[in-house]
Design a protein around this motif. Structure first.
Motif, PDB file in Angstrom:
ATOM      1  N   SER A  36       0.818  -1.211   0.000  1.00 54.20           N
ATOM      2  CA  SER A  36       0.000   0.000   0.000  1.00 54.20           C
ATOM      3  C   SER A  36       0.853   1.262   0.000  1.00 54.20           C
ATOM      4  O   SER A  36       0.385   2.340  -0.377  1.00 54.20           O
ATOM      5  CB  SER A  36      -0.929   0.018   1.217  1.00 54.20           C
ATOM      6  N   SER A  37       2.116   1.154   0.412  1.00 55.51           N
ATOM      7  CA  SER A  37       2.993   2.324   0.477  1.00 55.51           C
ATOM      8  C   SER A  37       3.628   2.656  -0.868  1.00 55.51           C
ATOM      9  O   SER A  37       4.357   3.655  -0.979  1.00 55.51           O
ATOM     10  CB  SER A  37       4.096   2.097   1.517  1.00 55.51           C
ATOM     11  N   LYS A  48      -2.456   4.038  -5.848  1.00 54.19           N
ATOM     12  CA  LYS A  48      -3.136   4.833  -4.833  1.00 54.19           C
ATOM     13  C   LYS A  48      -4.476   4.233  -4.394  1.00 54.19           C
ATOM     14  O   LYS A  48      -4.823   4.305  -3.210  1.00 54.19           O
ATOM     15  CB  LYS A  48      -3.348   6.260  -5.347  1.00 54.19           C
ATOM     16  N   PRO A  49      -5.269   3.609  -5.303  1.00 48.69           N
ATOM     17  CA  PRO A  49      -6.560   3.047  -4.875  1.00 48.69           C
ATOM     18  C   PRO A  49      -6.468   1.953  -3.815  1.00 48.69           C
ATOM     19  O   PRO A  49      -7.448   1.678  -3.127  1.00 48.69           O
ATOM     20  CB  PRO A  49      -7.147   2.495  -6.179  1.00 48.69           C
ATOM     21  N   ILE A  50      -5.299   1.313  -3.676  1.00 48.57           N
ATOM     22  CA  ILE A  50      -5.179   0.258  -2.660  1.00 48.57           C
ATOM     23  C   ILE A  50      -4.530   0.761  -1.385  1.00 48.57           C
ATOM     24  O   ILE A  50      -4.392  -0.004  -0.422  1.00 48.57           O
ATOM     25  CB  ILE A  50      -4.373  -0.954  -3.194  1.00 48.57           C
ATOM     26  N   ALA A  51      -4.112   2.037  -1.360  1.00 51.40           N
ATOM     27  CA  ALA A  51      -3.373   2.559  -0.206  1.00 51.40           C
ATOM     28  C   ALA A  51      -4.198   2.501   1.070  1.00 51.40           C
ATOM     29  O   ALA A  51      -3.717   2.048   2.116  1.00 51.40           O
ATOM     30  CB  ALA A  51      -2.918   3.989  -0.484  1.00 51.40           C
ATOM     31  N   LEU A 371     -15.401   3.219   7.217  1.00 48.80           N
ATOM     32  CA  LEU A 371     -14.452   4.168   6.652  1.00 48.80           C
ATOM     33  C   LEU A 371     -14.548   4.239   5.128  1.00 48.80           C
ATOM     34  O   LEU A 371     -14.885   3.246   4.472  1.00 48.80           O
ATOM     35  CB  LEU A 371     -13.024   3.779   7.055  1.00 48.80           C
ATOM     36  N   PRO A 372     -14.227   5.392   4.550  1.00 53.35           N
ATOM     37  CA  PRO A 372     -14.250   5.555   3.086  1.00 53.35           C
ATOM     38  C   PRO A 372     -12.982   4.979   2.457  1.00 53.35           C
ATOM     39  O   PRO A 372     -12.080   5.709   2.040  1.00 53.35           O
ATOM     40  CB  PRO A 372     -14.330   7.075   2.909  1.00 53.35           C
ATOM     41  N   ILE A 373     -12.905   3.663   2.365  1.00 61.52           N
ATOM     42  CA  ILE A 373     -11.661   3.014   1.947  1.00 61.52           C
ATOM     43  C   ILE A 373     -11.454   2.986   0.442  1.00 61.52           C
ATOM     44  O   ILE A 373     -10.340   2.798  -0.031  1.00 61.52           O
ATOM     45  CB  ILE A 373     -11.596   1.569   2.492  1.00 61.52           C
ATOM     46  N   THR A 374     -12.536   3.125  -0.337  1.00 60.67           N
ATOM     47  CA  THR A 374     -12.392   3.087  -1.793  1.00 60.67           C
ATOM     48  C   THR A 374     -12.109   4.485  -2.323  1.00 60.67           C
ATOM     49  O   THR A 374     -12.664   5.473  -1.843  1.00 60.67           O
ATOM     50  CB  THR A 374     -13.663   2.534  -2.464  1.00 60.67           C
ATOM     51  N   GLU A 375     -11.228   4.564  -3.306  1.00 63.13           N
ATOM     52  CA  GLU A 375     -10.888   5.845  -3.924  1.00 63.13           C
ATOM     53  C   GLU A 375     -11.915   6.172  -4.997  1.00 63.13           C
ATOM     54  O   GLU A 375     -11.949   5.526  -6.046  1.00 63.13           O
ATOM     55  CB  GLU A 375      -9.485   5.770  -4.544  1.00 63.13           C
ATOM     56  N   GLU A 376     -12.760   7.158  -4.734  1.00 66.50           N
ATOM     57  CA  GLU A 376     -13.801   7.546  -5.694  1.00 66.50           C
ATOM     58  C   GLU A 376     -13.699   9.038  -5.989  1.00 66.50           C
ATOM     59  O   GLU A 376     -13.750   9.870  -5.083  1.00 66.50           O
ATOM     60  CB  GLU A 376     -15.189   7.207  -5.137  1.00 66.50           C
ATOM     61  N   LYS A 377     -13.571   9.365  -7.267  1.00 65.78           N
ATOM     62  CA  LYS A 377     -13.367  10.755  -7.668  1.00 65.78           C
ATOM     63  C   LYS A 377     -14.587  11.629  -7.399  1.00 65.78           C
ATOM     64  O   LYS A 377     -14.469  12.826  -7.190  1.00 65.78           O
ATOM     65  CB  LYS A 377     -13.002  10.801  -9.157  1.00 65.78           C
ATOM     66  N   ASP A 378     -15.779  11.035  -7.449  1.00 62.03           N
ATOM     67  CA  ASP A 378     -16.990  11.840  -7.298  1.00 62.03           C
ATOM     68  C   ASP A 378     -17.509  11.874  -5.868  1.00 62.03           C
ATOM     69  O   ASP A 378     -18.581  12.388  -5.603  1.00 62.03           O
ATOM     70  CB  ASP A 378     -18.080  11.324  -8.231  1.00 62.03           C
ATOM     71  N   ARG A 379     -16.759  11.332  -4.919  1.00 62.19           N
ATOM     72  CA  ARG A 379     -17.222  11.366  -3.530  1.00 62.19           C
ATOM     73  C   ARG A 379     -17.154  12.799  -2.995  1.00 62.19           C
ATOM     74  O   ARG A 379     -16.107  13.458  -3.105  1.00 62.19           O
ATOM     75  CB  ARG A 379     -16.350  10.432  -2.669  1.00 62.19           C
ATOM     76  N   TYR A 380     -18.261  13.281  -2.442  1.00 65.98           N
ATOM     77  CA  TYR A 380     -18.372  14.638  -1.896  1.00 65.98           C
ATOM     78  C   TYR A 380     -17.982  15.691  -2.939  1.00 65.98           C
ATOM     79  O   TYR A 380     -17.383  16.717  -2.632  1.00 65.98           O
ATOM     80  CB  TYR A 380     -17.493  14.811  -0.655  1.00 65.98           C
ATOM     81  N   LYS A 381     -18.306  15.410  -4.211  1.00 69.14           N
ATOM     82  CA  LYS A 381     -17.863  16.266  -5.316  1.00 69.14           C
ATOM     83  C   LYS A 381     -18.322  17.707  -5.162  1.00 69.14           C
ATOM     84  O   LYS A 381     -17.615  18.656  -5.504  1.00 69.14           O
ATOM     85  CB  LYS A 381     -18.383  15.690  -6.640  1.00 69.14           C
ATOM     86  N   LYS A 382     -19.514  17.895  -4.614  1.00 68.36           N
ATOM     87  CA  LYS A 382     -20.058  19.245  -4.532  1.00 68.36           C
ATOM     88  C   LYS A 382     -19.293  20.147  -3.564  1.00 68.36           C
ATOM     89  O   LYS A 382     -19.444  21.367  -3.569  1.00 68.36           O
ATOM     90  CB  LYS A 382     -21.528  19.192  -4.097  1.00 68.36           C
ATOM     91  N   LEU A 383     -18.467  19.512  -2.693  1.00 71.70           N
ATOM     92  CA  LEU A 383     -17.722  20.318  -1.713  1.00 71.70           C
ATOM     93  C   LEU A 383     -16.282  20.583  -2.144  1.00 71.70           C
ATOM     94  O   LEU A 383     -15.548  21.268  -1.463  1.00 71.70           O
ATOM     95  CB  LEU A 383     -17.721  19.617  -0.357  1.00 71.70           C
ATOM     96  N   ILE A 384     -15.869  19.971  -3.246  1.00 73.15           N
ATOM     97  CA  ILE A 384     -14.474  20.108  -3.674  1.00 73.15           C
ATOM     98  C   ILE A 384     -14.311  21.325  -4.592  1.00 73.15           C
ATOM     99  O   ILE A 384     -15.077  21.518  -5.498  1.00 73.15           O
ATOM    100  CB  ILE A 384     -14.010  18.835  -4.395  1.00 73.15           C
TER     101      ILE A 384
END
Length: 384
Positions: A36-37, A48-51, A371-384
């Motif tokens: 993961s490192s 990065k998605p497995i980190a 926990l939000p373990i998966t890397e998702e580009k659209d997660r919380y998109k409206k706040l980014i």
């Protein structure tokens, strides 16, 4: 009158399955963290998605692993003696502090890795998850680009420190065995490297399985995307080389054993032809190394989720067998080389092993769900 006294005293095996399983858990932790490192420390972005998955795996395994040691003490309430009665010549003393420092550093490293998600989630979510994320953010709710860059810098710094700690935590276990000169199977400089390489094999195998589960059931898309599929297949391809290096180290170790002293030769003979041939040749070598190597080497199998899952489970089984063969098997040959002590596992110890395994599964399931373990580009998109 001449009296002849004959003694045939069989000593109890001091290191049993509890210690073997402890070695297995720390190996899984070290192996998964090292993989993961690759993104956070070496900067290889495609990993990065497995980190996050690897980091949470490492942390959860470190929570349960020391429980095996505490139970094995028979007087668990005295485990704190390892910290207050410092012995500078004992590897176990240093191991006690490493087992404390490594989880602590991993937890801090994980917090910086998740801080952005905690901050964004606490603002975007109004349910229990949002409240939990706000609590876990510890008041650090900044969502600016500058704060994200600071997080990434801290992740890299802490990861750079934690990689050698991961190597030391599992490497010292092999180092402890290697320094027991009376045990031929253990007394080799290759022992720490054999333990580390098998840790990478098993850690990667478990990481593959949990990554597929996380992407299939815990991501918002509820499926494995093409991008993730390519990453999983890429890691599966790496397993060919991991298993190959592990096998080469094992072969070299046994060549050395056959040319070493009497105890070393007899132990190697027992592993290959005697009492331990089935656990070693069938469980560890055939099921744990040979078959997974063939499966991961064939592209048609390596590029299927079923093939990856079966081969990964086999590596886990094989590394577990390796821990038991080396730890228990290394003690079963009597020091004079003329007998093989039978090992009968303590039923209470077996009950603890299965209880801790269930605890580990529950802990991983809870952490992966919360926990939000998966890397998702659209997660919380409206706040980014």
């Amino acid at each position: 009158m001449n009296l002849n006294y004959l003694y045939n005293v069989e000593h109890e095996i001091p290191l049993g399955y509890l210690i073997s399983v402890y070695f297995f858990y720390t190996g899984l932790s070290a192996g998964s963290f090292l993989l993961s490192s690759l993104s956070s420390v070496l900067g290889i972005k495609k990993y990065k998605p497995i980190a996050k998955i690897g980091t949470i795996m490492a942390l959860a395994l470190l929570v349960v692993a020391p429980l095996h040691l505490i139970v094995d003490l028979e007087q668990p309430s005295r485990f704190w003696h390892l910290f207050v009665y410092f012995n500078p010549t004992s590897p176990i003393t240093y191991g006690s502090f490493l087992l404390t420092l490594y989880p602590l550093m991993t937890a801090i490293y994980a917090w910086f890795m998740f801080r952005k998600d905690f901050a964004l989630g606490s603002k975007a979510l109004t349910n229990w998850r949002g409240k939990l994320y706000k609590f876990l953010s510890f008041g650090h709710l900044e969502t600016t680009e500058e704060s994200y860059k600071k997080d990434e810098k801290w992740v890299k710094r802490l990861g750079t420190i934690n990689v050698p700690l991961a190597l030391l935590v599992h490497g010292y276990t092999g180092f402890i065995l290697a320094n027991v000169q009376a045990r031929g199977l253990w007394n080799t400089a290759l022992m720490p490297f054999i333990f580390l390489m098998s840790a990478i094999v098993s850690g990667t195998g478990l990481l593959l399985i949990l990554t597929m589960i996380a992407e299939r059931y815990l991501s918002s898309k509820k499926r494995i995307t093409e991008e993730r599929k390519e990453l999983i297949f890429d890691i599966a391809k790496m397993m060919v080389w991991f298993i190959l290096v592990d096998a080469v180290l094992l072969i070299v170790a046994f060549i050395v054993l056959f040319y070493a002293g009497t105890n070393a030769y007899e132990t190697a003979w027992q592993m290959l032809h005697g009492e331990h041939r089935v656990p070693f040749l069938l469980y560890e070598v055939t099921i744990g190394l040979l078959i997974p190597f063939i499966m991961f080497s064939i592209p048609k199998i390596r590029k299927t989720y079923t093939g990856i899952t079966i081969a990964s489970l086999m590596t886990l089984f094989g590394v577990m067998a390796m821990r038991m063969n080396f730890v228990v098997g290394g003690l079963q040959l009597q020091l004079d080389g003329n007998g093989w002590t039978e090992y009968i596992p303590n039923p209470t110890h077996l009950a603890f092993i299965f209880t801790f395994a269930a605890l580990e599964i529950i802990l991983l399931a809870v952490l992966f769900y919360v926990l939000p373990i998966t890397e998702e580009k659209d997660r919380y998109k409206k706040l980014i």
